[in-house]
Design an enzyme around this catalytic site. Structure first.
Site, PDB file in Angstrom:
ATOM      1  N   HIS A  72     -63.462  44.732 -70.315  1.00  0.00           N
ATOM      2  CA  HIS A  72     -62.321  46.002 -71.171  1.00  0.00           C
ATOM      3  C   HIS A  72     -63.465  46.818 -71.485  1.00  0.00           C
ATOM      4  CE1 HIS A  72     -58.694  43.354 -72.224  1.00  0.00           C
ATOM      5  NE2 HIS A  72     -58.997  44.181 -71.290  1.00  0.00           N
ATOM      6  N   TYR A 198     -55.410  45.271 -82.089  1.00  0.00           N
ATOM      7  CA  TYR A 198     -55.841  45.077 -83.778  1.00  0.00           C
ATOM      8  C   TYR A 198     -55.060  45.469 -84.378  1.00  0.00           C
ATOM      9  CZ  TYR A 198     -59.597  42.183 -81.718  1.00  0.00           C
ATOM     10  OH  TYR A 198     -60.104  41.218 -81.296  1.00  0.00           O
ATOM     11  N   PRO A 290     -61.247  33.775 -86.170  1.00  0.00           N
ATOM     12  CA  PRO A 290     -61.057  34.770 -84.221  1.00  0.00           C
ATOM     13  C   PRO A 290     -60.552  35.527 -85.273  1.00  0.00           C
ATOM     14  CG  PRO A 290     -59.540  33.244 -84.661  1.00  0.00           C
ATOM     15  CD  PRO A 290     -59.712  32.628 -86.086  1.00  0.00           C
ATOM     16  N   LYS A 294     -65.444  35.856 -82.340  1.00  0.00           N
ATOM     17  CA  LYS A 294     -67.042  35.232 -82.282  1.00  0.00           C
ATOM     18  C   LYS A 294     -67.187  33.923 -82.188  1.00  0.00           C
ATOM     19  CE  LYS A 294     -68.616  39.225 -82.403  1.00  0.00           C
ATOM     20  NZ  LYS A 294     -68.402  39.615 -81.376  1.00  0.00           N
ATOM     21  N   TYR A 382     -68.946  43.846 -82.292  1.00  0.00           N
ATOM     22  CA  TYR A 382     -67.754  43.901 -81.041  1.00  0.00           C
ATOM     23  C   TYR A 382     -68.263  43.200 -79.652  1.00  0.00           C
ATOM     24  CZ  TYR A 382     -63.307  42.280 -79.779  1.00  0.00           C
ATOM     25  OH  TYR A 382     -62.018  41.675 -78.928  1.00  0.00           O
TER      26      TYR A 382
HETATM   27  C1  LIG Z   1     -57.729  26.037 -82.103  1.00  0.00           C
HETATM   28  C2  LIG Z   1     -59.006  26.649 -81.489  1.00  0.00           C
HETATM   29  C3  LIG Z   1     -58.284  28.006 -81.535  1.00  0.00           C
HETATM   30  C4  LIG Z   1     -59.228  29.047 -80.746  1.00  0.00           C
HETATM   31  N1  LIG Z   1     -59.497  30.475 -80.548  1.00  0.00           N
HETATM   32  C5  LIG Z   1     -60.224  31.102 -80.853  1.00  0.00           C
HETATM   33  C6  LIG Z   1     -59.857  33.093 -80.227  1.00  0.00           C
HETATM   34  O1  LIG Z   1     -58.664  32.816 -79.865  1.00  0.00           O
HETATM   35  N2  LIG Z   1     -60.955  33.347 -79.902  1.00  0.00           N
HETATM   36  C7  LIG Z   1     -62.307  33.310 -80.680  1.00  0.00           C
HETATM   37  O2  LIG Z   1     -63.156  33.263 -80.097  1.00  0.00           O
HETATM   38  N3  LIG Z   1     -62.299  31.646 -80.949  1.00  0.00           N
HETATM   39  C8  LIG Z   1     -62.113  30.328 -81.006  1.00  0.00           C
HETATM   40  N4  LIG Z   1     -61.593  29.836 -81.053  1.00  0.00           N
HETATM   41  C9  LIG Z   1     -63.515  29.209 -81.410  1.00  0.00           C
HETATM   42  C10 LIG Z   1     -64.334  28.978 -80.505  1.00  0.00           C
HETATM   43  O3  LIG Z   1     -62.620  28.229 -79.055  1.00  0.00           O
HETATM   44  C11 LIG Z   1     -65.535  28.029 -80.394  1.00  0.00           C
HETATM   45  O4  LIG Z   1     -65.761  28.493 -81.357  1.00  0.00           O
HETATM   46  C12 LIG Z   1     -65.710  27.263 -79.092  1.00  0.00           C
HETATM   47  O5  LIG Z   1     -65.698  26.090 -78.832  1.00  0.00           O
HETATM   48  C13 LIG Z   1     -67.167  26.621 -79.781  1.00  0.00           C
HETATM   49  O6  LIG Z   1     -67.882  26.170 -78.392  1.00  0.00           O
HETATM   50  P1  LIG Z   1     -68.477  24.137 -78.538  1.00  0.00           P
HETATM   51  O7  LIG Z   1     -69.009  24.407 -77.210  1.00  0.00           O
HETATM   52  O8  LIG Z   1     -69.628  24.301 -79.981  1.00  0.00           O
HETATM   53  O9  LIG Z   1     -67.501  23.667 -79.365  1.00  0.00           O
HETATM   54  P2  LIG Z   1     -66.178  22.978 -79.009  1.00  0.00           P
HETATM   55  O10 LIG Z   1     -65.577  24.145 -77.892  1.00  0.00           O
HETATM   56  O11 LIG Z   1     -65.714  22.323 -80.014  1.00  0.00           O
HETATM   57  O12 LIG Z   1     -66.608  21.558 -77.942  1.00  0.00           O
HETATM   58  C14 LIG Z   1     -66.794  20.289 -78.823  1.00  0.00           C
HETATM   59  C15 LIG Z   1     -66.271  19.194 -78.180  1.00  0.00           C
HETATM   60  O13 LIG Z   1     -67.078  18.165 -78.223  1.00  0.00           O
HETATM   61  C16 LIG Z   1     -65.739  17.186 -77.954  1.00  0.00           C
HETATM   62  N5  LIG Z   1     -66.326  16.234 -79.308  1.00  0.00           N
HETATM   63  C17 LIG Z   1     -65.419  15.927 -80.596  1.00  0.00           C
HETATM   64  N6  LIG Z   1     -66.562  14.981 -80.610  1.00  0.00           N
HETATM   65  C18 LIG Z   1     -66.897  14.031 -79.847  1.00  0.00           C
HETATM   66  C19 LIG Z   1     -67.846  12.852 -80.467  1.00  0.00           C
HETATM   67  N7  LIG Z   1     -67.642  12.499 -82.070  1.00  0.00           N
HETATM   68  N8  LIG Z   1     -68.131  12.203 -79.286  1.00  0.00           N
HETATM   69  C20 LIG Z   1     -68.583  13.271 -77.869  1.00  0.00           C
HETATM   70  N9  LIG Z   1     -67.801  14.085 -78.195  1.00  0.00           N
HETATM   71  C21 LIG Z   1     -67.171  15.445 -78.883  1.00  0.00           C
HETATM   72  C22 LIG Z   1     -65.343  17.701 -78.166  1.00  0.00           C
HETATM   73  O14 LIG Z   1     -63.357  16.925 -77.221  1.00  0.00           O
HETATM   74  C23 LIG Z   1     -65.187  19.225 -77.170  1.00  0.00           C
HETATM   75  O15 LIG Z   1     -65.315  19.113 -75.889  1.00  0.00           O
HETATM   76  C24 LIG Z   1     -60.613  28.556 -81.663  1.00  0.00           C
HETATM   77  C25 LIG Z   1     -61.169  27.569 -81.580  1.00  0.00           C
HETATM   78  C26 LIG Z   1     -60.247  26.435 -82.220  1.00  0.00           C
HETATM   79  C27 LIG Z   1     -60.742  24.873 -82.297  1.00  0.00           C
END
Ligand SMILES: Cc1cc2nc3c(=O)[nH]c(=O)nc-3n(C[C@H](O)[C@H](O)[C@H](O)COP(=O)(O)OP(=O)(O)OC[C@H]3O[C@@H](n4cnc5c(N)ncnc54)[C@H](O)[C@@H]3O)c2cc1C
Length: 394
Positions: A72, A198, A290, A294, A382
């Site tokens: 995009h 948006y 969201p 970011k 963005y």
């Molecule tokens: C419901 C939801 C919707 C979202 N929608 C958007 C969106 O539309 N647009 C956007 O930009 N961002 C969105 N986000 C934000 C984005 O998805 C996150 O910023 C991103 O997933 C961050 O990646 P991460 O690897 O840091 O964490 P996560 O993806 O949360 O990964 C963490 C991992 O650690 C695991 N874990 C947790 N606790 C433990 C433990 N004690 N032991 C071992 N493993 C563990 C979890 O199962 C998971 O697999 C959303 C987040 C959520 C929660």
């Protein structure tokens, strides 16, 4: 078991870090609480900054993204029934990639499995020990027994509800809860526009987005305590039609709903992101609403920095990059936190219909669509500021 870097969490942060370390010959073990199917099908983010997509390519996991993702070069702001396109490519020379987070996760897991790297699913009761020593240990339950991994460093990449952040004794938490939530749907319907929309409407915010040429992802601003029971499919579509309408004859294509859920809107920043040999990355340390797309991008930016810092440590005994990690990562976190707050504040309706807030938000949006400088500011945030930007403050 012994490794160099123990990583808790197989989300985008943990998996990409393992991949970036592997490319430098650094060994790691990734421990994940859920099963593989669950993490590969968790629908969340979908907009990748220019640099995030580049990072995935450099890590050798960009082929499917480039084949199936949607590039995009702009986005649309819709308010007062008018649609205003912000041309990212023209303003910044960059665009974004629309590719679901669950697809990024699938690609990273496939790459990890292909190289035989340690990745353990369904581990329970993860606990961290000896974080202030040079030999921290991660313990966890698996298959009915207790196992442990000795490592040089522990990375807490276990998301907002993980356990790692709890091990920082002197943590300061900066927090903002917004007075609304997003009701998100995934629909089996071709997107109704080529780029995201948006929309700010008197009934509240709406976002038209997509995950593929056949799947639409859309959101509606709702009350924070809203129940899904109050939102049958017909009501969701009716509200989307109302909020996304414009004066150019925009037509919203409907389709069967594949999923729907409500996500609270919150900003959270933990500081510092390090204690002893424990380093936090991604949602474990910070979350953003969201609206600015970011969350996953920040997780990727964090682990880019960490991979570079750990690479410097193992290749040349450098401690300075590790020592700078928390401050350096936090600069980008705060920039993105501000941008996400700014987008959220100006695109959502204030729940108490405060006319002053309404007028200010519209003044900002009008400024963005009439000033090249403001449009450029939105576009560069963005599409993602260059990673080098993180170091400029030093
Ligand atoms: C419901 C939801 C919707 C979202 N929608 C958007 C969106 O539309 N647009 C956007 O930009 N961002 C969105 N986000 C934000 C984005 O998805 C996150 O910023 C991103 O997933 C961050 O990646 P991460 O690897 O840091 O964490 P996560 O993806 O949360 O990964 C963490 C991992 O650690 C695991 N874990 C947790 N606790 C433990 C433990 N004690 N032991 C071992 N493993 C563990 C979890 O199962 C998971 O697999 C959303 C987040 C959520 C929660």
């Amino acid at each position: 078991m012994r490794t160099q870097v123990g990583i808790v969490g197989a989300g985008p942060a943990g998996l990409l870090l393992a991949r970036l370390l592997e490319a430098q010959g650094i060994e790691s073990v990734v421990l994940e609480a859920r099963d593989r199917h669950y993490v590969e099908h968790r629908v969340r983010a979908g907009v990748l900054e220019h640099g995030c997509a580049e990072t995935l390519r450099e890590a050798g996991v960009g082929a499917r993204m480039d084949a199936e993702g949607l590039t995009h070069d702009g986005t649309n702001l819709r308010f007062g029934l008018k649609t205003h396109r912000i041309d990212f490519a023209e303003l910044t020379g960059r665009g974004v990639m629309v590719y679901g987070q669950q697809e990024v996760v699938k690609d990273l897991i496939a790459a990890r499995v292909a190289t035989g790297g340690e990745l353990r699913f369904e581990v329970g009761d993860v606990a961290l020990e000896g974080l202030e020593s040079e030999q921290p240990v991660i313990t966890y339950s698996r298959d009915g027994g207790r196992e442990s991994v000795e490592c040089d460093f522990v990375i807490g990449a276990d998301g907002f509800h993980g356990i790692s952040r709890g091990y920082l004794p002197d943590l300061t938490a900066y927090e903002r809860n917004y007075p609304f939530a997003w009701l998100g749907i995934l629909a089996e319907a071709p997107p109704s526009a080529a780029e995201l929309i948006y929309a700010r409407h008197a009934n509240g915010f709406a976002l038209h987005s997509m995950r593929s040429p056949t799947i639409t992802r859309m959101y509606l601003q709702v009350a924070p305590d809203e129940s899904l029971d109050e939102w049958p499919d017909e009501r969701i579509w009716a509200e989307l039609h109302t909020r996304l309408a414009d004066d150019s004859g925009f037509v919203l294509t409907e389709g069967p709903l594949l999923s729907k859920g409500i996500t609270p809107m919150r900003s959270f920043v933990a500081s510092p992101m390090r204690h002893g040999r424990l380093y936090l990355a991604g949602d474990a340390a910070h979350i953003v609403p969201p609206t600015g797309a970011k969350g996953m991008n920040l997780a990727v930016a964090d682990v880019r920095l960490l991979a570079r810092a750990l690479g410097g440590y193992y290749a040349a005994g450098r401690e300075d990059l590790l020592a700078a990690y928390s401050d350096t990562a936090s600069r980008r976190v705060w920039r993105s936190t501000h941008f996400s707050w700014w987008m959220t504040t100006n695109l959502h309706k204030s729940p108490d219909d405060d006319p002053f807030d309404e007028a200010l938000a519209l003044a900002q949006l009008n400024y963005v669509v009439t000033s090249r400088a403001m449009a450029t500011a939105l576009a560069e945030n963005y599409t993602g500021l260059p990673y080098e930007h993180d170091w400029y403050y030093r």
